[in-house]
Design a protein around this motif. Structure first.
Motif, PDB file in Angstrom:
ATOM      1  N   HIS A  43       8.022   1.409  10.594  1.00 54.20           N
ATOM      2  CA  HIS A  43       6.918   1.742   9.698  1.00 54.20           C
ATOM      3  C   HIS A  43       5.662   0.897   9.865  1.00 54.20           C
ATOM      4  O   HIS A  43       4.635   1.231   9.284  1.00 54.20           O
ATOM      5  CB  HIS A  43       7.386   1.645   8.244  1.00 54.20           C
ATOM      6  N   GLU A  44       5.714  -0.170  10.612  1.00 53.08           N
ATOM      7  CA  GLU A  44       4.553  -1.055  10.684  1.00 53.08           C
ATOM      8  C   GLU A  44       3.984  -1.207  12.098  1.00 53.08           C
ATOM      9  O   GLU A  44       3.205  -2.114  12.345  1.00 53.08           O
ATOM     10  CB  GLU A  44       4.905  -2.439  10.125  1.00 53.08           C
ATOM     11  N   ARG A  52       3.269   4.676   8.231  1.00 57.85           N
ATOM     12  CA  ARG A  52       2.980   3.411   7.554  1.00 57.85           C
ATOM     13  C   ARG A  52       3.085   3.674   6.062  1.00 57.85           C
ATOM     14  O   ARG A  52       2.557   4.661   5.566  1.00 57.85           O
ATOM     15  CB  ARG A  52       1.597   2.917   7.923  1.00 57.85           C
ATOM     16  N   LEU A  53       3.772   2.807   5.364  1.00 62.98           N
ATOM     17  CA  LEU A  53       4.061   3.039   3.952  1.00 62.98           C
ATOM     18  C   LEU A  53       2.923   2.548   3.062  1.00 62.98           C
ATOM     19  O   LEU A  53       3.059   1.625   2.281  1.00 62.98           O
ATOM     20  CB  LEU A  53       5.403   2.413   3.583  1.00 62.98           C
ATOM     21  N   LYS A  54       1.811   3.255   3.191  1.00 65.58           N
ATOM     22  CA  LYS A  54       0.631   2.984   2.379  1.00 65.58           C
ATOM     23  C   LYS A  54       0.824   3.634   1.014  1.00 65.58           C
ATOM     24  O   LYS A  54       1.727   4.443   0.794  1.00 65.58           O
ATOM     25  CB  LYS A  54      -0.610   3.553   3.052  1.00 65.58           C
ATOM     26  N   ARG A  55      -0.066   3.306   0.122  1.00 63.21           N
ATOM     27  CA  ARG A  55      -0.037   3.814  -1.246  1.00 63.21           C
ATOM     28  C   ARG A  55       0.078   5.347  -1.293  1.00 63.21           C
ATOM     29  O   ARG A  55       0.864   5.890  -2.064  1.00 63.21           O
ATOM     30  CB  ARG A  55      -1.311   3.326  -1.939  1.00 63.21           C
ATOM     31  N   GLU A  56      -0.693   6.021  -0.466  1.00 64.81           N
ATOM     32  CA  GLU A  56      -0.706   7.489  -0.461  1.00 64.81           C
ATOM     33  C   GLU A  56       0.638   8.066  -0.024  1.00 64.81           C
ATOM     34  O   GLU A  56       1.063   9.114  -0.512  1.00 64.81           O
ATOM     35  CB  GLU A  56      -1.825   8.009   0.445  1.00 64.81           C
ATOM     36  N   VAL A  57       1.296   7.405   0.899  1.00 65.02           N
ATOM     37  CA  VAL A  57       2.609   7.871   1.366  1.00 65.02           C
ATOM     38  C   VAL A  57       3.646   7.656   0.270  1.00 65.02           C
ATOM     39  O   VAL A  57       4.463   8.539  -0.006  1.00 65.02           O
ATOM     40  CB  VAL A  57       3.016   7.161   2.676  1.00 65.02           C
ATOM     41  N   LEU A  95       7.678  -2.701  -1.978  1.00 63.64           N
ATOM     42  CA  LEU A  95       6.764  -1.592  -1.689  1.00 63.64           C
ATOM     43  C   LEU A  95       5.916  -1.220  -2.906  1.00 63.64           C
ATOM     44  O   LEU A  95       4.722  -0.928  -2.771  1.00 63.64           O
ATOM     45  CB  LEU A  95       7.546  -0.375  -1.204  1.00 63.64           C
ATOM     46  N   ARG A  98       3.260  -3.941  -3.366  1.00 65.91           N
ATOM     47  CA  ARG A  98       2.276  -3.829  -2.289  1.00 65.91           C
ATOM     48  C   ARG A  98       1.379  -2.609  -2.483  1.00 65.91           C
ATOM     49  O   ARG A  98       0.186  -2.648  -2.208  1.00 65.91           O
ATOM     50  CB  ARG A  98       2.990  -3.757  -0.929  1.00 65.91           C
ATOM     51  N   GLY A  99       1.948  -1.528  -2.993  1.00 67.46           N
ATOM     52  CA  GLY A  99       1.184  -0.307  -3.243  1.00 67.46           C
ATOM     53  C   GLY A  99       0.449  -0.309  -4.576  1.00 67.46           C
ATOM     54  O   GLY A  99      -0.193   0.676  -4.929  1.00 67.46           O
ATOM     55  N   GLU A 100       0.564  -1.388  -5.321  1.00 66.17           N
ATOM     56  CA  GLU A 100      -0.079  -1.556  -6.627  1.00 66.17           C
ATOM     57  C   GLU A 100       0.417  -0.563  -7.678  1.00 66.17           C
ATOM     58  O   GLU A 100      -0.327  -0.132  -8.550  1.00 66.17           O
ATOM     59  CB  GLU A 100      -1.602  -1.509  -6.489  1.00 66.17           C
TER      60      GLU A 100
END
Length: 125
Positions: A43-44, A52-57, A95, A98-100
């Protein structure tokens, strides 16, 4: 009898001195370590197997309970449900912070997972 009362008082005092923020930091650190070990290789990295495990994902899972369940059933890739349960909880906590989606001073538990929304605020025009 006095010995039991003293022991009981010590236990009660210890419970009252717990530091939830320190517990949360420890959980997130364990989650970050497990994520680095079991997840980051997919994922990184550029051209990784997973996104990538961003907020949107993360938001595609709707709530933290769904994210935890998905992680447990499907991760690591082709080896779902192979980590200790607590590692899935810790990774999900990492996660979420990190994603708030989760305050960093809060310990994440399965009991309140469904109540943690991963919905994104609508974009302003």
């Amino acid at each position: 009898m006095k010995g039991y009362l003293a022991l009981f008082a010590i236990v009660l005092y210890g419970i009252g001195c717990a530091d939830p923020a320190a517990d949360a930091r420890a959980q997130q650190k364990r989650g970050q370590t497990a994520y680095t070990t079991y997840c980051a290789s997919c994922h990184e990295i550029e051209q990784g197997i997973g996104p990538r495990l961003k907020r949107e994902v993360l938001a595609t899972r709707l709530n933290a309970g769904s994210l935890l369940m998905y992680n447990r059933r499907n991760m690591p890739y082709q080896a779902g449900n192979t980590l200790p349960y607590e590692q899935y909880v810790d990774i999900t906590a990492f996660l979420l912070v990190r994603g708030e989606f989760l305050d960093s001073s809060r310990v994440f538990t399965e009991a309140d997972a469904a109540g943690i929304s991963l919905a994104l605020a609508p974009k302003s025009p």
